[in-house]
Design an enzyme around this catalytic site. Structure first.
Site, short mmCIF file in Angstrom:
data_model
loop_
_atom_site.label_atom_id
_atom_site.label_comp_id
_atom_site.label_asym_id
_atom_site.label_seq_id
_atom_site.Cartn_x
_atom_site.Cartn_y
_atom_site.Cartn_z
N LYS A 115 0.85 -1.20 0.00
CA LYS A 115 0.00 0.00 0.00
C LYS A 115 0.88 1.25 0.00
O LYS A 115 1.44 1.64 1.02
CB LYS A 115 -0.92 0.05 1.22
CG LYS A 115 -1.98 1.14 1.06
CD LYS A 115 -2.45 1.77 2.35
CE LYS A 115 -1.59 2.85 2.88
NZ LYS A 115 -1.52 4.09 2.08
N GLU B 249 10.32 2.09 9.95
CA GLU B 249 11.35 3.02 9.45
C GLU B 249 10.73 4.40 9.50
O GLU B 249 9.87 4.73 8.68
CB GLU B 249 11.74 2.64 8.01
CG GLU B 249 12.45 1.30 7.89
CD GLU B 249 13.88 1.33 8.42
OE1 GLU B 249 14.39 2.43 8.72
OE2 GLU B 249 14.47 0.25 8.54
N CYS C 210 14.44 10.74 4.25
CA CYS C 210 14.51 10.46 5.69
C CYS C 210 15.92 10.71 6.21
O CYS C 210 16.10 11.21 7.31
CB CYS C 210 14.06 9.04 5.98
SG CYS C 210 14.93 7.79 5.03
N GLU D 271 11.39 17.68 12.58
CA GLU D 271 11.82 17.22 11.25
C GLU D 271 11.13 18.09 10.19
O GLU D 271 9.91 18.07 10.07
CB GLU D 271 11.42 15.76 11.04
CG GLU D 271 11.91 15.24 9.70
CD GLU D 271 11.36 13.87 9.31
OE1 GLU D 271 10.22 13.54 9.67
OE2 GLU D 271 12.09 13.13 8.63
P1 NAD Z 1 3.03 9.18 6.89
O1 NAD Z 1 3.35 8.56 8.21
O2 NAD Z 1 2.04 10.26 6.83
O3 NAD Z 1 2.52 8.07 5.86
C1 NAD Z 1 3.29 6.91 5.55
C2 NAD Z 1 2.34 5.83 5.04
O4 NAD Z 1 1.48 5.42 6.10
C3 NAD Z 1 1.44 6.25 3.90
O5 NAD Z 1 1.25 5.15 3.02
C4 NAD Z 1 0.14 6.57 4.63
O6 NAD Z 1 -1.00 6.47 3.80
C5 NAD Z 1 0.12 5.49 5.69
N1 NAD Z 1 -0.67 5.79 6.90
C6 NAD Z 1 -1.14 6.97 7.32
N2 NAD Z 1 -1.78 6.83 8.50
C7 NAD Z 1 -1.69 5.51 8.83
C8 NAD Z 1 -2.13 4.74 9.94
N3 NAD Z 1 -2.79 5.29 10.96
N4 NAD Z 1 -1.85 3.42 9.94
C9 NAD Z 1 -1.16 2.85 8.93
N5 NAD Z 1 -0.72 3.53 7.85
C10 NAD Z 1 -0.98 4.85 7.80
O7 NAD Z 1 4.44 9.65 6.30
P2 NAD Z 1 4.71 10.44 4.96
O8 NAD Z 1 4.32 11.86 5.14
O9 NAD Z 1 4.16 9.66 3.83
O10 NAD Z 1 6.31 10.33 4.86
C11 NAD Z 1 7.18 11.24 5.47
C12 NAD Z 1 7.78 10.65 6.72
O11 NAD Z 1 8.34 9.38 6.42
C13 NAD Z 1 8.91 11.48 7.26
O12 NAD Z 1 8.83 11.54 8.65
C14 NAD Z 1 10.15 10.71 6.84
O13 NAD Z 1 11.30 10.92 7.63
C15 NAD Z 1 9.66 9.31 6.96
N6 NAD Z 1 10.47 8.40 6.17
C16 NAD Z 1 11.27 7.51 6.83
C17 NAD Z 1 12.09 6.68 6.10
C18 NAD Z 1 13.01 5.69 6.78
O14 NAD Z 1 13.52 4.81 6.11
N7 NAD Z 1 13.22 5.79 8.09
C19 NAD Z 1 12.10 6.75 4.71
C20 NAD Z 1 11.27 7.68 4.08
C21 NAD Z 1 10.45 8.50 4.82
#
Ligand code: NAD
Length: 481
Positions: A174, A247, A281, A380
């Site tokens: 997803k 992650e 990230c 962040e």
């Molecule tokens: P997000 O947490 O808003 O969403 C990530 C994913 O989770 C999306 O697919 C979203 O639809 C889904 N999601 C949203 N709410 C959910 C819930 N309650 N339960 C399960 N899934 C849910 O993050 P984002 O805005 O898409 O991404 C940015 C963040 O991701 C930043 O904090 C960045 O640092 C982090 N990130 C981390 C890594 C890593 O490897 N550590 C890599 C890339 C991005």
């Protein structure tokens, strides 16, 4: 060839078949702010169907000899390679990154799959004598939910698909609802490559993610996203005790030592902070610079920020930085910029954008030595804004770098690499680089300390994360007297 996303059809992949969504939702091009395409909304019933398909496919997939699964991963990579332009084009349109960077992202997916195919998980023989034979082996978990963010729509999938499938699991992928299109096409082009149900791709807004994390049909949730969402994922998975790999967010510090080669380091640090418009990230998000070189470093970075080309990558192949990738993130970054302005922190480049400009563009912004308590230092930003922070004492810089709830990556920069290495050893982060940043490899695990996550991806450890440990013990029967 460029085919506008609005002229393409996007379907879910469930049990190897194309499935229309129950409804659709709009996907926006961040460079224009205009609707780009309609993506299928996966209903609750369709989620159940995807899980059921993955469960049905699991026993036969898990029972294949691992050599066969390696071959599948390589065929997946070959298939992806033949669709590089189509997939990259969608990433450009939905995510907003430059075309060359999108091509590299697609190529990385194939590269990661091939490299992962070469990883071997060995059994451990604990005891093998006349009394018993005891062997510990790794067995697949079952059905994996792979939930990914929008910054690298395909790149993030590459850290999950290869390891999960190689280990013998089936997958429901997803992607983020901000960037569903390339992943939907990925599912489509792999329909004839993998047995039905082994890889299902579903998309949707409005709580689809949380319905996944509390769904009883998943054995593992492999999640990449923000730290707050990671907490919800962990709570959701508690009901079923599905395994989790998280992650999460980062606030990576880079420490620039006084003996640094300023010009060389600045050229690398600029991209460490601003590549992908700062939406990585592991991007450098706080830059601690020794007072002796602070002004020179600030000047070099400001020059680079002033000359880099920012624009719509759909219109101009040569732009180096695209827009912030979606309205939600744009507002987050704007809020931090407003906070900087309201507190009187000086911008050495960039700053608040012209509100009349279409699209979510923010030029690379350097913030001049804000206090450690500033939001732009504590939070962040995940966007093109970098605080430069002055220090005079190395121990103090290390303490300030470590003073964060995050611990994803960090870096140290200086010509005396032994001294830089000593500093690196004192930083609290999952990966610490000296004189480089963000270098990843499919055979090298990465993950976060503290609230940047739980577990790792990539490498042998990344494959083991998709397995259960099982010890099989056979007590030899004694010959009848
Ligand atoms: P997000 O947490 O808003 O969403 C990530 C994913 O989770 C999306 O697919 C979203 O639809 C889904 N999601 C949203 N709410 C959910 C819930 N309650 N339960 C399960 N899934 C849910 O993050 P984002 O805005 O898409 O991404 C940015 C963040 O991701 C930043 O904090 C960045 O640092 C982090 N990130 C981390 C890594 C890593 O490897 N550590 C890599 C890339 C991005």
């Amino acid at each position: 060839m460029h085919i506008p996303a609005r002229d393409q059809k996007f379907t879910l992949t469930i049990d190897g078949l194309p499935v229309e969504g129950a409804t659709t939702f709009d996907v926006t091009n961040p460079a224009t702010g205009q609707v780009l395409a309609a993506a299928p909304q996966c209903s609750t019933d369709q989620l159940d169907e995807a899980v059921a398909a993955a469960r049905t496919a699991f026993p036969a997939w898990a029972a294949l000899p691992v050599e066969r699964r390696r071959q599948y991963l390589r065929t997946m990579a070959d298939t992806i390679d033949t669709h590089t332009e189509m997939l990259a084009d969608l990433v450009v349109q939905e995510q907003g990154k430059p075309r060359g960077v999108a091509r590299t992202e697609v190529a990385g997916l194939g590269y990661w799959l091939r490299a992962t195919a070469g990883i071997t998980v060995l059994d451990t023989v604990n005891q093998d004598d006349e009394e018993r034979r005891s062997v510990t082996r790794q067995v697949p978990l079952g059905v994996v939910a792979a939930i990914t963010p929008w910054n690298y729509p395909l790149g993030q999938a590459s850290f999950k698909l290869g390891p999960a499938l190689l280990a013998g699991n089936t997958v429901v992928l997803k992607p983020s609802a901000f960037t569903p299109l390339a992943n939907l096409k990925l599912g489509e082009i792999l329909r004839d490559v993998l047995p039905p149900g082994v890889l299902n791709v579903i998309t949707g807004t409005g709580g689809l993610g949380s319905r996944i994390t509390s769904h009883p049909g998943f054995d593992k949730i492999s999640f990449t996203g923000s730290t707050p969402t990671g907490r919800s994922v962990m709570a959701g998975a508690a009901t079923t005790m599905a395994r989790v790999t998280l992650e999460l967010g980062g606030n990576d510090a880079a420490i620039v030592l006084p003996d640094v080669h300023v010009k060389q380091a600045a050229a690398q640090l600029f991209w460490a902070a601003f590549a992908n418009t700062g939406q990585i990230c592991l991007a450098t998000k706080r830059l601690y610079v020794h007072a002796d070189v602070y002004d020179d470093m600030a000047r070099e970075l400001a020059d680079l920020a002033a000359t880099v080309t920012v624009g719509d990558p759909g219109q101009d192949e040569d732009v180096e930085l695209g827009p912030v990738s979606n309205l939600r993130q744009y507002r987050t970054v704007l809020d931090l910029l407003h906070d900087c302005r309201d507190h009187g922190y000086a911008f050495l480049s960039g700053g608040l954008p012209d509100p009349e400009t279409a699209g979510y563009f923010i030029r690379p912004t350097l913030v001049d030595n804000p206090p450690d308590s500033a939001r732009i230092v504590r939070e962040e930003q995940f966007g093109p804004v970098l605080p430069l922070l002055k220090y005079t004492d190395t121990a103090d810089a290390i303490a300030r770098a470590n003073d964060s709830e995050y611990g994803l990556g960090a870096s140290v920069w200086g010509t005396d690499t032994e001294a830089a290495h000593r500093v690196a050893q004192r930083l609290q982060a999952g990966t610490v680089w000296v004189n480089e940043s963000m270098h990843l490899h499919p055979h090298v695990p990465f993950g976060g300390h503290k609230q940047s996550g739980i577990g790792v991806e990539s490498g042998l450890a990344g494959v083991l994360a998709f397995t259960n440990t099982q010890t099989l013990t056979v007590k030899h029967t004694q010959p009848q007297a």
